[in-house]
Design an enzyme around this catalytic site. Structure first.
Site, PDB file in Angstrom:
ATOM      1  N   HIS A 405       0.780  -1.186   0.127  1.00 20.67           N
ATOM      2  CA  HIS A 405      -0.019   0.127   0.040  1.00 20.67           C
ATOM      3  C   HIS A 405       0.825   1.174   0.044  1.00 20.67           C
ATOM      4  CE1 HIS A 405      -3.760   1.820  -0.254  1.00 20.67           C
ATOM      5  NE2 HIS A 405      -4.394   1.147   0.726  1.00 20.67           N
ATOM      6  N   ASP A 409      -1.905   1.872  -4.785  1.00 24.53           N
ATOM      7  CA  ASP A 409      -3.126   2.333  -4.371  1.00 24.53           C
ATOM      8  C   ASP A 409      -4.375   1.236  -4.570  1.00 24.53           C
ATOM      9  OD1 ASP A 409      -2.173   4.761  -3.539  1.00 24.53           O
ATOM     10  OD2 ASP A 409      -2.777   5.976  -5.453  1.00 24.53           O
TER      11      ASP A 409
END
Length: 433
Positions: A405, A409
């Protein structure tokens, strides 16, 4: 007699140390020149170390699981004086030859350092009672020549099974399944009670299993994972696969994996952050133009990840050949170090055991890993060409993707899988140039 000190050799590729995985000899054993002494694991691969001399082992460097540096003492062998001198000469000759190399594309292993010490004259011996025989003094049992991994050998030894008595299903290496069949056949056909107790078994985490533990711990500790799962209708893709296999001729049989890899490769140029590696120490993300696809492969020793180089440039049949070749090389231990490193994205699939969904752990320093799951049949509402809905039996498969992450995204991961879904649900788009 003289003592020959055999030091840990330089195996090249910048390796500075190795872990002892399995000793093939012990103190008191007689060894022959070129005999297999010990299995060691570097961060590249497992390596067999062979003896440069014949003699009797009088000292070993450490226990299984210990780490030994290149150049450190590996074991000491008692040899005849002349043999020790010849071995020392051979080592010096190898050193000279290595130093004369001026240009090469490969690392040149440096010959092991040899220390030979002549014994000092001893006073006349006095009669003494012969010492009681010890395990080390017993004649060494000739080792079997059956091909098997260290894990299978260790298990057979613990079970008291002679591997020479175990037949391999494919005529090659004896695997855990072959050992299970042997044990079942020789159990007299009876069934063990479900509640039968078993002794606790402490198992030392060493070798490849230790590497896996370290890598997985580092990945989960350093990478904030998230996983996205989508359901795909692969009914038409499975039909296309069957049609291709029906006309394949001498080409290898296609599984679902080459088709899925083709879909991933077609979509990755649109999502470059997924085919990337993140150097979190330098804070640099490298987006790779080529897809060097890691292929998680289960072996007797644990999970390995051979790499399909330039997967985006291979057609379905070429992918099928390379998948089969690399999987076999990983399982039989013949995979080269360059075939086990440098991946930019990894695919992990358990085939029929794939389950409904998975949350795979990223192969650091990559930033994503994709997990196709098991294909299941289920009734679904389908809209026909006439616009009417009807119920049909369809083949469905979930695709999981875990991402870093810090780099990827959630929107990008979901968009990538949705675009992959369009390809595999419309095979004409997948197979067109």
């Amino acid at each position: 007699m003289a003592k020959f000190t055999f030091n840990m050799p330089d195996v090249g590729e910048g390796v500075a140390e190795a872990e002892i995985v399995e000793w093939q000899v012990k103190v008191g054993d007689k060894v022959e020149e070129d005999q297999h002494l010990v299995d060691v694991m570097t961060d590249k691969a497992t390596i067999d170390i062979e003896s440069p001399v014949s003699g009797t082992v009088i000292e070993v460097a450490g226990e299984v699981g210990d780490t030994i540096s290149v150049g450190a003492m590996l074991l000491v062998v008692e040899v005849e004086g002349d043999a020790a001198d010849e071995a020392a000469d051979d080592a010096h000759t190898a050193d000279d030859a290595a130093s004369e190399e001026t240009s090469t594309d490969m690392a040149v292993p440096v010959a092991p350092t040899v220390t030979v010490s002549e014994p000092q004259p001893a006073p006349a011996p006095t009669p003494a009672p012969a010492p009681a025989p010890t395990e080390a003094a017993q004649p060494s049992v000739s080792r079997d020549k059956t091909m098997a991994s260290p894990a299978v050998r260790r298990r057979a030894r613990d079970l008291g099974v002679d591997l020479n008595d175990v037949k391999s299903a494919d005529g090659g290496r004896v695997r855990h399944g072959d050992l299970d069949q042997f044990l079942a056949y020789n159990s007299g056909g009876g069934f063990s009670p479900a509640g039968k107790s078993r002794a606790d078994e402490p198992v030392k985490v060493i070798g490849l299993r230790k590497r896996i533990a370290q890598n997985m711990s580092a990945a989960k500790r350093n990478i904030p994972h998230f996983t996205y799962v989508e359901e795909c209708d692969v009914t038409d893709l499975e039909k296309a696969r069957a049609d291709l296999n029906a006309v394949r001729g001498q080409k290898p049989k296609l599984t679902m994996l080459p088709l899925l890899i083709t879909a991933f490769c077609k979509m990755l140029p649109k999502y470059p952050m997924i085919n990337a590696r993140y150097d979190d120490e330098a804070n640099i993300v490298t987006r790779h133009g080529s897809v060097h696809l890691g292929m998680a492969t289960q072996t007797d020793n644990g999970l390995m990840v051979p790499v399909i180089r330039d997967a985006q440039a291979r057609n379905l049949w070429q992918l099928a050949v390379e998948i089969g070749r690399l999987a076999q090389a990983a399982r039989d231990g013949s995979a080269k170090s360059e075939e086990l490193s440098g991946s930019t994205l990894t695919v992990t699939s358990l085939g029929p055991l794939g389950g409904v969904a998975t949350t795979p752990v990223i192969n650091r320093p990559e930033v994503a890993i994709i997990g196709p799951n098991r294909i299941i049949e289920r009734p679904m509402f389908v809209t026909g060409a006439d616009g009417q809905e009807r119920i049909e039996k369809r083949k469905l498969m979930n695709i999981s993707i875990s991402c870093d992450h810090r780099v990827v995204d959630g929107f990008d991961a979901a968009s990538f899988i949705q675009d992959v879904k369009k390809l595999i649900e419309t095979p004409v788009l997948l197979l067109s140039d």
